[in-house]
Design a protein around this motif. Structure first.
Motif, short mmCIF file in Angstrom:
data_model
loop_
_atom_site.label_atom_id
_atom_site.label_comp_id
_atom_site.label_asym_id
_atom_site.label_seq_id
_atom_site.Cartn_x
_atom_site.Cartn_y
_atom_site.Cartn_z
N ILE A 275 0.86 -1.17 0.00
CA ILE A 275 0.00 0.00 0.00
C ILE A 275 0.90 1.23 0.00
O ILE A 275 1.92 1.25 0.69
N GLY A 276 0.52 2.22 -0.78
CA GLY A 276 1.27 3.48 -0.77
C GLY A 276 0.36 4.60 -0.32
O GLY A 276 -0.62 4.92 -1.00
N ASN A 277 0.66 5.16 0.85
CA ASN A 277 -0.14 6.29 1.36
C ASN A 277 0.50 7.58 0.83
O ASN A 277 1.67 7.85 1.09
N THR A 278 -0.29 8.36 0.09
CA THR A 278 0.26 9.61 -0.49
C THR A 278 0.52 10.65 0.58
O THR A 278 1.20 11.65 0.32
N MET A 279 -0.10 10.46 1.77
CA MET A 279 -0.06 11.44 2.87
C MET A 279 -0.85 12.71 2.50
O MET A 279 -0.76 13.72 3.18
N VAL A 280 -1.59 12.63 1.40
CA VAL A 280 -2.50 13.72 1.04
C VAL A 280 -3.85 13.33 1.64
O VAL A 280 -4.44 12.33 1.22
N SER A 281 -4.28 14.09 2.63
CA SER A 281 -5.50 13.72 3.34
C SER A 281 -6.72 13.96 2.45
O SER A 281 -6.74 14.88 1.64
N HIS A 282 -7.70 13.10 2.54
CA HIS A 282 -8.91 13.27 1.72
C HIS A 282 -10.14 13.00 2.58
O HIS A 282 -10.04 12.45 3.66
N SER A 283 -11.27 13.43 2.06
CA SER A 283 -12.52 13.14 2.77
C SER A 283 -13.35 12.22 1.88
O SER A 283 -13.68 12.58 0.75
N VAL B 196 -17.17 11.15 -2.53
CA VAL B 196 -18.41 10.47 -2.95
C VAL B 196 -19.40 11.52 -3.49
O VAL B 196 -20.06 11.31 -4.51
N GLU B 197 -19.45 12.66 -2.84
CA GLU B 197 -20.34 13.73 -3.29
C GLU B 197 -19.91 14.27 -4.66
O GLU B 197 -20.74 14.54 -5.53
N GLN B 198 -18.58 14.38 -4.85
CA GLN B 198 -18.06 14.87 -6.14
C GLN B 198 -18.49 13.97 -7.29
O GLN B 198 -18.93 14.43 -8.33
N VAL B 199 -18.39 12.65 -7.07
CA VAL B 199 -18.79 11.70 -8.12
C VAL B 199 -20.30 11.80 -8.36
O VAL B 199 -20.77 11.79 -9.50
N SER B 200 -21.03 11.95 -7.28
CA SER B 200 -22.49 12.04 -7.41
C SER B 200 -22.89 13.28 -8.22
O SER B 200 -23.80 13.23 -9.07
N ALA C 46 -10.84 8.50 -14.70
CA ALA C 46 -11.88 9.09 -15.56
C ALA C 46 -13.05 9.61 -14.73
O ALA C 46 -13.70 10.59 -15.12
N LEU C 47 -13.30 8.99 -13.59
CA LEU C 47 -14.38 9.47 -12.70
C LEU C 47 -13.99 10.76 -11.98
O LEU C 47 -14.81 11.38 -11.33
N GLY C 48 -12.70 11.09 -12.06
CA GLY C 48 -12.24 12.35 -11.46
C GLY C 48 -11.74 12.22 -10.04
O GLY C 48 -11.64 13.21 -9.32
N VAL C 49 -11.41 10.98 -9.60
CA VAL C 49 -10.95 10.83 -8.21
C VAL C 49 -9.44 10.56 -8.12
O VAL C 49 -8.94 10.11 -7.09
N GLY C 50 -8.73 10.87 -9.22
CA GLY C 50 -7.28 10.71 -9.20
C GLY C 50 -6.62 11.87 -8.46
O GLY C 50 -7.28 12.79 -7.98
N HIS C 51 -5.30 11.78 -8.35
CA HIS C 51 -4.50 12.85 -7.74
C HIS C 51 -3.07 12.65 -8.25
O HIS C 51 -2.64 11.49 -8.38
N THR D 109 -6.97 3.01 -4.07
CA THR D 109 -7.86 2.19 -3.24
C THR D 109 -8.65 3.12 -2.32
O THR D 109 -8.09 4.03 -1.72
N GLY D 110 -9.97 2.92 -2.27
CA GLY D 110 -10.81 3.82 -1.47
C GLY D 110 -11.29 4.99 -2.30
O GLY D 110 -11.39 4.90 -3.52
N ALA D 111 -11.54 6.09 -1.61
CA ALA D 111 -12.24 7.21 -2.27
C ALA D 111 -11.38 8.02 -3.24
O ALA D 111 -11.90 8.72 -4.10
N GLY D 112 -10.05 7.96 -3.11
CA GLY D 112 -9.17 8.71 -4.01
C GLY D 112 -9.10 10.19 -3.67
O GLY D 112 -9.48 10.60 -2.57
N GLY D 113 -8.57 11.00 -4.63
CA GLY D 113 -8.37 12.43 -4.37
C GLY D 113 -7.28 12.66 -3.33
O GLY D 113 -7.25 13.69 -2.66
#
Ligand code: MEV
Length: 299
Positions: free
Chosen positions: A152-160, A165-169, A216-221, A242-246
């Motif tokens: 696992i690689g943690n970017t240390m960039v905190s996300h919510s 989930v709201e952004q994708v919605s 493509a869903l926009g949850v990359g970073h 893995t998980g919510a991304g961003g």
């Protein structure tokens, strides 16, 4: 006093798509959260909305102490693990008699209320039962445990998670013609992966495709892209968000012999690497001396 622990998780396939009733595959991992609950007459206040909801749902008050091996806001299911371990410890301390299935559904309702109604049951079920699970809506199927070597690689960039989930919605509401086919493609990749579960090279290729679909869903970073690219170049079978991304974490499926090299490549790109594998236990009761390893958070 009751001490319980629960593991974190990674999504191998299907995050975000699961929120729309598509299938997802997630695996419990070794790092866990330890929670101590104690009956007290004057419990201190808690700041965490997850803990608050746990006590509210169980209809009791108490003090809670947490020690976590999982970084928070990193896509590894730490809030679900805290919720599952807290509910299990409250259940035990107050002798409420809930089953593991009750705990899993209560944990899901806690997550849903904190994430404003948008949370799949994946994180909470995997943390409660351990192993690898295929989840689609109310259907949860345990897959045979595989000896996967993960880095696992943690970017240390905190996300919510709630925000992602709201952004994708919102994206889906404005561009359903674009987003729905992406979610369908994630579903296809998830279902195809079930046919090659023993072939890690093929599984890795599907993880790579799932990653591109999440982009493509926009949850990359950019930090996730760096770690995914580094892991693939260092020999991973496949790597993805893995998980919510961003922000948060990525996961690489690795040949056993290459996991240190892949972890080194991730660290070389400013990520925090965790070498891990499957947890088959899920939530478990700990011995009381576990309290020596706990940090007070108060309630
Ligand atoms: C978060 O770990 C995974 C998401 O699919 C949200 C959820 O399943 O509730 C993004």
């Amino acid at each position: 006093m009751a001490v319980w622990s629960a593991p974190g998780k990674v999504f191998l396939f299907g995050e975000h798509a699961v929120v729309y009733g598509k299938p997802g595959i997630a695996m419990a991992i070794k790092p866990r959260v330890y929670v101590t609950v104690r009956k007290t007459r004057h419990p201190p206040r808690v700041k965490s909305p997850y803990l608050e909801k746990c006590f509210e749902l169980m209809g009791v008050n108490g003090s809670v102490y947490i020690h976590s091996q999982l970084p928070s806001s990193s896509g590894l299911g730490s809030s679900a693990a805290v919720t599952v371990a807290t509910l299990s410890a409250i259940n035990d301390e107050y002798g409420l008699g809930h089953t593991k299935s009750d705990i899993a559904s209560m944990a899901h309702s806690v997550e849903k209320s904190v994430q404003k109604g948008r949370a799949s049951a994946t994180d909470t079920y995997v943390s409660t039962f351990g192993g690898v699970l295929l989840i689609q809506g109310d259907i949860k199927r345990r897959l045979p445990p595989e000896d996967f070597h993960l880095v696992i690689g943690n970017t240390m960039v905190s996300h919510s998670t709630a925000r992602m989930v709201e952004q994708v919605s919102k994206f889906r509401a404005t561009d359903p013609d674009i987003v729905n086919p992406i979610l369908d493609a994630i579903e296809a990749v998830t279902m195809r992966s079930l046919h090659v579960f023993q072939d890690q090279r093929a599984l890795g290729r599907y993880m790579d495709i799932n990653h591109e679909l999440l982009e493509a869903l926009g949850v990359g970073h950019p930090a996730l892209t760096r770690l995914v690219t580094a892991a693939r170049a260092a020999g991973a079978y496949g790597a993805k968000i893995t998980g919510a991304g961003g922000g948060g974490s990525m996961v690489a499926l690795c040949p056993k012999r290459s996991k240190s090299k892949i972890a080194g490549a991730i660290e070389g790109c400013d990520g925090r690497a965790i070498i891990t594998t499957i947890d088959n236990e899920g939530a478990r009761k700990e011995k009381e001396d576990e309290r020596n390893r706990t940090d007070k958070t108060g309630r």
